[in-house]
Design a protein around this motif. Structure first.
Motif, PDB file in Angstrom:
ATOM      1  N   GLN A  97     -37.184  41.834  -7.565  1.00 36.65           N
ATOM      2  CA  GLN A  97     -37.119  41.500  -8.981  1.00 36.65           C
ATOM      3  C   GLN A  97     -38.343  40.691  -9.386  1.00 36.65           C
ATOM      4  OE1 GLN A  97     -34.880  42.359 -11.343  1.00 36.65           O
ATOM      5  NE2 GLN A  97     -33.749  43.626  -9.899  1.00 36.65           N
ATOM      6  N   LEU A  98     -39.045  41.169 -10.427  1.00 36.88           N
ATOM      7  CA  LEU A  98     -40.248  40.505 -10.916  1.00 36.88           C
ATOM      8  C   LEU A  98     -40.107  40.254 -12.404  1.00 36.88           C
ATOM      9  CD1 LEU A  98     -43.930  41.213 -10.055  1.00 36.88           C
ATOM     10  CD2 LEU A  98     -43.237  41.230 -12.446  1.00 36.88           C
ATOM     11  N   ALA A  99     -40.450  39.036 -12.824  1.00 36.64           N
ATOM     12  CA  ALA A  99     -40.354  38.670 -14.241  1.00 36.64           C
ATOM     13  C   ALA A  99     -41.631  37.974 -14.682  1.00 36.64           C
ATOM     14  CB  ALA A  99     -39.154  37.751 -14.467  1.00 36.64           C
ATOM     15  N   PHE A 100     -42.065  38.309 -15.887  1.00 32.98           N
ATOM     16  CA  PHE A 100     -43.147  37.579 -16.530  1.00 32.98           C
ATOM     17  C   PHE A 100     -42.519  36.528 -17.437  1.00 32.98           C
ATOM     18  CE2 PHE A 100     -45.262  41.511 -15.313  1.00 32.98           C
ATOM     19  CZ  PHE A 100     -46.421  41.003 -14.715  1.00 32.98           C
ATOM     20  N   LEU A 101     -43.005  35.300 -17.317  1.00 34.24           N
ATOM     21  CA  LEU A 101     -42.418  34.170 -18.022  1.00 34.24           C
ATOM     22  C   LEU A 101     -43.381  33.628 -19.061  1.00 34.24           C
ATOM     23  CD1 LEU A 101     -41.203  32.194 -14.845  1.00 34.24           C
ATOM     24  CD2 LEU A 101     -40.018  34.059 -16.005  1.00 34.24           C
ATOM     25  N   SER A 124     -58.001  38.441 -19.062  1.00 34.45           N
ATOM     26  CA  SER A 124     -57.497  39.759 -19.423  1.00 34.45           C
ATOM     27  C   SER A 124     -55.994  39.648 -19.626  1.00 34.45           C
ATOM     28  CB  SER A 124     -57.812  40.791 -18.328  1.00 34.45           C
ATOM     29  OG  SER A 124     -56.927  40.643 -17.230  1.00 34.45           O
ATOM     30  N   THR A 125     -55.378  40.747 -19.991  1.00 32.75           N
ATOM     31  CA  THR A 125     -53.918  40.782 -20.133  1.00 32.75           C
ATOM     32  C   THR A 125     -53.259  41.405 -18.906  1.00 32.75           C
ATOM     33  OG1 THR A 125     -54.122  42.903 -21.300  1.00 32.75           O
ATOM     34  CG2 THR A 125     -54.013  40.896 -22.647  1.00 32.75           C
ATOM     35  N   ASP A 150     -49.352  49.415  -1.626  1.00 28.73           N
ATOM     36  CA  ASP A 150     -49.625  49.771  -3.010  1.00 28.73           C
ATOM     37  C   ASP A 150     -49.979  48.535  -3.828  1.00 28.73           C
ATOM     38  OD1 ASP A 150     -49.119  52.420  -2.525  1.00 28.73           O
ATOM     39  OD2 ASP A 150     -47.083  52.392  -3.318  1.00 28.73           O
ATOM     40  N   LEU A 151     -50.672  48.764  -4.930  1.00 29.83           N
ATOM     41  CA  LEU A 151     -50.993  47.712  -5.879  1.00 29.83           C
ATOM     42  C   LEU A 151     -50.459  48.145  -7.242  1.00 29.83           C
ATOM     43  CD1 LEU A 151     -52.532  44.999  -5.629  1.00 29.83           C
ATOM     44  CD2 LEU A 151     -54.459  46.121  -6.730  1.00 29.83           C
ATOM     45  N   LEU A 152     -49.528  47.369  -7.778  1.00 29.90           N
ATOM     46  CA  LEU A 152     -48.931  47.656  -9.073  1.00 29.90           C
ATOM     47  C   LEU A 152     -49.714  46.920 -10.150  1.00 29.90           C
ATOM     48  CD1 LEU A 152     -46.708  48.258  -6.931  1.00 29.90           C
ATOM     49  CD2 LEU A 152     -45.021  47.553  -8.632  1.00 29.90           C
ATOM     50  N   VAL A 153     -50.148  47.634 -11.164  1.00 33.05           N
ATOM     51  CA  VAL A 153     -50.951  47.058 -12.243  1.00 33.05           C
ATOM     52  C   VAL A 153     -50.076  46.926 -13.481  1.00 33.05           C
ATOM     53  CG1 VAL A 153     -53.027  47.287 -13.647  1.00 33.05           C
ATOM     54  CG2 VAL A 153     -53.021  48.130 -11.286  1.00 33.05           C
ATOM     55  N   TRP A 154     -49.995  45.713 -14.008  1.00 35.98           N
ATOM     56  CA  TRP A 154     -49.203  45.416 -15.199  1.00 35.98           C
ATOM     57  C   TRP A 154     -50.144  45.089 -16.350  1.00 35.98           C
ATOM     58  CZ3 TRP A 154     -44.093  45.825 -13.629  1.00 35.98           C
ATOM     59  CH2 TRP A 154     -43.826  45.583 -12.280  1.00 35.98           C
ATOM     60  N   ASP A 155     -49.786  45.569 -17.534  1.00 33.48           N
ATOM     61  CA  ASP A 155     -50.609  45.278 -18.707  1.00 33.48           C
ATOM     62  C   ASP A 155     -49.767  45.458 -19.959  1.00 33.48           C
ATOM     63  OD1 ASP A 155     -52.755  44.584 -20.254  1.00 33.48           O
ATOM     64  OD2 ASP A 155     -54.067  46.189 -19.574  1.00 33.48           O
ATOM     65  N   ILE A 156     -50.257  44.919 -21.060  1.00 34.36           N
ATOM     66  CA  ILE A 156     -49.583  45.135 -22.330  1.00 34.36           C
ATOM     67  C   ILE A 156     -49.746  46.593 -22.724  1.00 34.36           C
ATOM     68  CG2 ILE A 156     -49.677  44.605 -24.797  1.00 34.36           C
ATOM     69  CD1 ILE A 156     -50.439  41.781 -24.072  1.00 34.36           C
ATOM     70  N   SER A 157     -48.644  47.231 -23.059  1.00 30.07           N
ATOM     71  CA  SER A 157     -48.685  48.634 -23.464  1.00 30.07           C
ATOM     72  C   SER A 157     -48.796  48.714 -24.971  1.00 30.07           C
ATOM     73  CB  SER A 157     -47.421  49.360 -22.989  1.00 30.07           C
ATOM     74  OG  SER A 157     -47.397  50.673 -23.482  1.00 30.07           O
ATOM     75  N   LEU A 158     -49.862  49.334 -25.446  1.00 36.39           N
ATOM     76  CA  LEU A 158     -50.071  49.469 -26.888  1.00 36.39           C
ATOM     77  C   LEU A 158     -49.238  50.596 -27.489  1.00 36.39           C
ATOM     78  CD1 LEU A 158     -53.952  49.037 -26.958  1.00 36.39           C
ATOM     79  CD2 LEU A 158     -52.179  47.298 -27.242  1.00 36.39           C
ATOM     80  N   ILE A 159     -48.595  51.362 -26.607  1.00 35.40           N
ATOM     81  CA  ILE A 159     -47.803  52.494 -27.095  1.00 35.40           C
ATOM     82  C   ILE A 159     -46.472  52.023 -27.668  1.00 35.40           C
ATOM     83  CG2 ILE A 159     -46.675  54.644 -26.394  1.00 35.40           C
ATOM     84  CD1 ILE A 159     -48.778  54.913 -24.224  1.00 35.40           C
ATOM     85  N   GLU A 175     -44.683  40.471 -22.318  1.00 35.50           N
ATOM     86  CA  GLU A 175     -44.057  41.788 -22.303  1.00 35.50           C
ATOM     87  C   GLU A 175     -45.032  42.822 -21.758  1.00 35.50           C
ATOM     88  OE1 GLU A 175     -42.455  42.583 -26.163  1.00 35.50           O
ATOM     89  OE2 GLU A 175     -40.908  41.052 -25.969  1.00 35.50           O
ATOM     90  N   LYS A 176     -45.237  42.734 -20.459  1.00 35.46           N
ATOM     91  CA  LYS A 176     -46.151  43.655 -19.789  1.00 35.46           C
ATOM     92  C   LYS A 176     -45.368  44.841 -19.233  1.00 35.46           C
ATOM     93  CE  LYS A 176     -49.185  39.857 -18.358  1.00 35.46           C
ATOM     94  NZ  LYS A 176     -50.132  39.969 -19.453  1.00 35.46           N
ATOM     95  N   ARG A 177     -46.066  45.942 -19.097  1.00 33.97           N
ATOM     96  CA  ARG A 177     -45.483  47.153 -18.543  1.00 33.97           C
ATOM     97  C   ARG A 177     -46.243  47.547 -17.275  1.00 33.97           C
ATOM     98  NH1 ARG A 177     -41.841  46.463 -21.962  1.00 33.97           N
ATOM     99  NH2 ARG A 177     -41.158  47.989 -23.488  1.00 33.97           N
ATOM    100  N   LEU A 178     -45.565  48.271 -16.397  1.00 37.15           N
ATOM    101  CA  LEU A 178     -46.241  48.853 -15.242  1.00 37.15           C
ATOM    102  C   LEU A 178     -47.072  50.022 -15.745  1.00 37.15           C
ATOM    103  CD1 LEU A 178     -46.709  49.038 -12.196  1.00 37.15           C
ATOM    104  CD2 LEU A 178     -44.661  50.464 -12.053  1.00 37.15           C
ATOM    105  N   THR A 179     -48.400  49.882 -15.697  1.00 38.67           N
ATOM    106  CA  THR A 179     -49.270  50.922 -16.253  1.00 38.67           C
ATOM    107  C   THR A 179     -49.750  51.913 -15.203  1.00 38.67           C
ATOM    108  OG1 THR A 179     -51.204  49.478 -15.982  1.00 38.67           O
ATOM    109  CG2 THR A 179     -50.048  49.409 -18.096  1.00 38.67           C
ATOM    110  N   LYS A 180     -49.862  51.466 -13.950  1.00 38.08           N
ATOM    111  CA  LYS A 180     -50.245  52.401 -12.890  1.00 38.08           C
ATOM    112  C   LYS A 180     -49.976  51.786 -11.534  1.00 38.08           C
ATOM    113  CE  LYS A 180     -55.130  51.081 -13.263  1.00 38.08           C
ATOM    114  NZ  LYS A 180     -56.508  51.588 -13.456  1.00 38.08           N
ATOM    115  N   VAL A 181     -49.919  52.643 -10.535  1.00 40.08           N
ATOM    116  CA  VAL A 181     -49.744  52.225  -9.146  1.00 40.08           C
ATOM    117  C   VAL A 181     -50.892  52.812  -8.341  1.00 40.08           C
ATOM    118  CG1 VAL A 181     -48.286  52.330  -7.096  1.00 40.08           C
ATOM    119  CG2 VAL A 181     -47.230  52.105  -9.359  1.00 40.08           C
ATOM    120  N   LEU A 182     -51.622  51.957  -7.645  1.00 40.32           N
ATOM    121  CA  LEU A 182     -52.745  52.397  -6.826  1.00 40.32           C
ATOM    122  C   LEU A 182     -52.372  52.313  -5.355  1.00 40.32           C
ATOM    123  CD1 LEU A 182     -55.678  50.539  -8.606  1.00 40.32           C
ATOM    124  CD2 LEU A 182     -54.928  52.892  -8.942  1.00 40.32           C
TER     125      LEU A 182
END
Length: 503
Positions: free
Chosen positions: A192-196, A236-237, A247-256, A265-272
């Motif tokens: 479980q991961l949370a952004f605070l 950065s955001t 793996d490396l999970l990249v979180w960022d603000i989703s403009l969609i 309120e970040k979203r998982l944008t990609k997994v490397l």
């Protein structure tokens, strides 16, 4: 003795004169299992590191071989942190009568102490980039996250606390500030991961759980891989999380997503897939313009913030990397060929591994061609497993230490020199003979071995047995005054008497 003191029982005395029953003077080993628990304090004024050992914090000047011991905790220290300017050290423990202590890293004096910060203490903490705020996670059954204002000397409690209601039985063991924004953090356990986010006017810490889709991963089982570490990318955001599957999970603000306005309120944008062989990425840190990874295979790798690899340190003869910490010095360039487009620039850094090895690495090692020249400098080696037994030499300042992983160390506590021997079995009891000419060792298999401590622990005779069964571990050994007889006791309370020349 009484006449040396004044009427009120006080008097002048020097350390070591016997007024205190015991004075701790030196610590051998450290808490190697605390992730990110070794901190590099090196700058232009000193060459030192900080780590914890049981209840004690240790500032170790590895150039002078001297220690400053930070004492006061009643329980084993569970987590530590160091401010960005290397001036402030924070230690915390968990258990009854827990403490949270702020220390001056130069003189080792406590600046401030918070008693019983939670019912059962603290399991994780972090300091904001500016050194003003401290974030902690409680080690209670129902965990809580708190923010402390370290500059408010009148306040002896956190300025805000919120229960981790989102954790769902997943113990949270990591918390990190955004270095660019002290009002944003990340907190996670294995799943479980949370952004605070928080503010000084708010009564609660807000949190956001980002959904993770199976389709983001190349394999089904990777979705359930445990999180190992998370850091924010400066200015950065973005944030990135590593996993035990490489793996490396990249979180960022989703403009969609419509209406998204909060930075947490970040979203998982990609997994490397940084490691195709699924080697675990065990720890992450930021240094300058690099994301630095410490890995299960003992390697350290540098990536730019576009996650393109820039440099790597491999074949270091290290175990799982547990800590990476950089000196507070100007980064040094690696000498590249003239046609090279980029160069790796980093300060000297410390790595600590799962075998309790603490090693110093320099950026120049990246260009070394000879394997033996790329391994860095071992500052010191701790104890890679729990201690089963100790024995003191009867005539010399030597301590014999036997460990659960089968090691036997003879350590001169005056010169700090030592000899290491890997034994065939786990030593459960050791004892010197009164004349100091041999060392007895009782094993988990019920064998008694007799070693020559002056000749690389060569066995002086065939081992003795207390039983034909292999589950009768030896728990105690004593040797007669003439060094010719010895007695043993095993886990079943069976006592045996042997003569020294018994075969």
């Amino acid at each position: 003795m009484q006449e040396e003191f004044d009427d009120d029982g006080e008097g002048d005395y020097e350390r070591g004169e016997g007024v205190n029953a015991l004075n701790l003077e030196f610590v051998r080993g450290y808490n190697k299992d605390i992730k990110d628990g070794v901190h590099n304090l090196t700058n232009g004024e000193r060459k030192a590191i900080f780590y914890s050992a049981a209840h004690t914090g240790v500032i170790y000047d590895y150039e002078e071989g001297e220690q400053k011991l930070l004492q006061g905790h009643c329980n084993k220290i569970t987590c530590t942190a160091c401010s960005a300017d290397k001036r402030l050290i924070v230690t915390a423990d968990s258990g009854i009568d827990s403490m949270l202590v702020l220390w001056d890293s130069y003189d080792g004096i406590p600046i401030r102490t918070y008693f019983n910060p939670y019912e059962n203490g603290i399991c994780a903490l972090d300091i904001s980039q500016d050194g003003r705020y401290l974030a902690t996670i409680s080690d209670d059954k129902f965990q809580a996250v708190s923010i402390w204002d370290l500059q408010n000397e009148e306040l002896d409690e956190p300025i805000i606390t919120t229960l981790c209601g989102y954790a769902r039985d997943d113990k949270q063991y990591l918390i990190k500030f955004n270095p660019s924004d002290a009002y944003e953090l990340v907190c996670h356990g294995e799943s479980q991961l949370a952004f605070l986010s928080w503010s000084e006017d708010s009564d609660e810490i807000e949190y956001y759980l980002s959904p993770i889709q199976q389709s983001s991963f190349s394999k089904k089982e990777k979705k359930n891989a445990a999180f190992t570490s998370t850091v924010f990318i400066p200015d950065s955001t973005k944030a990135v999380t590593s996993t035990e599957k490489g793996d490396l999970l990249v979180w960022d603000i989703s403009l969609i997503v419509d209406g998204m306005s909060h930075t947490n309120e970040k979203r998982l944008t990609k997994v490397l897939e940084l490691h195709q062989d699924e080697t675990s990425i065990n720890t992450l840190t930021i240094h300058g313009d690099y994301l630095v990874t410490g890995n299960e295979d003992g390697s350290v790798r540098f990536y730019d913030f576009d996650l393109k690899i820039c440099g790597w340190f491999e074949n270091l003869d290290l175990g799982v990397i547990k800590s990476i910490s950089f000196a507070d010095e100007e980064p040094k360039s690696v000498d590249h060929e003239e046609e090279a487009e980029e160069e790796l620039k980093c300060a000297d850094f410390i790595v600590a591994d799962s075998n309790a090895v603490v090693c110093k690495l320099e950026s120049r090692l990246f260009e070394e061609l000879e394997p033996d020249q790329k391994k860095g400098e071992v500052i010191f080696t701790g104890l890679k497993s729990a201690i089963n037994c100790i024995a003191v030499h009867p005539h010399e300042p030597i301590l014999a230490i036997g460990g659960k992983s089968g090691f036997l160390i003879t350590w001169n506590y005056t010169t700090k020199e030592e000899e290491y021997k890997q034994l065939k079995e786990e030593p459960c009891a050791i004892e010197y003979s009164p004349d100091g000419k041999y060392l007895m060792g009782g094993t988990a298999d019920g064998l008694i071995r007799i070693y020559d401590p002056y000749n690389d622990m060569v066995e002086l005779q065939a081992p003795c047995k207390t039983s034909e069964r292999s589950d009768h571990a030896i728990k105690q050994l004593i040797v007669s005054n003439d060094s010719e007889h010895f007695a043993t006791m095993d886990v079943n309370n069976c006592v045996c008497l042997f003569k020294r020349d018994h075969k």
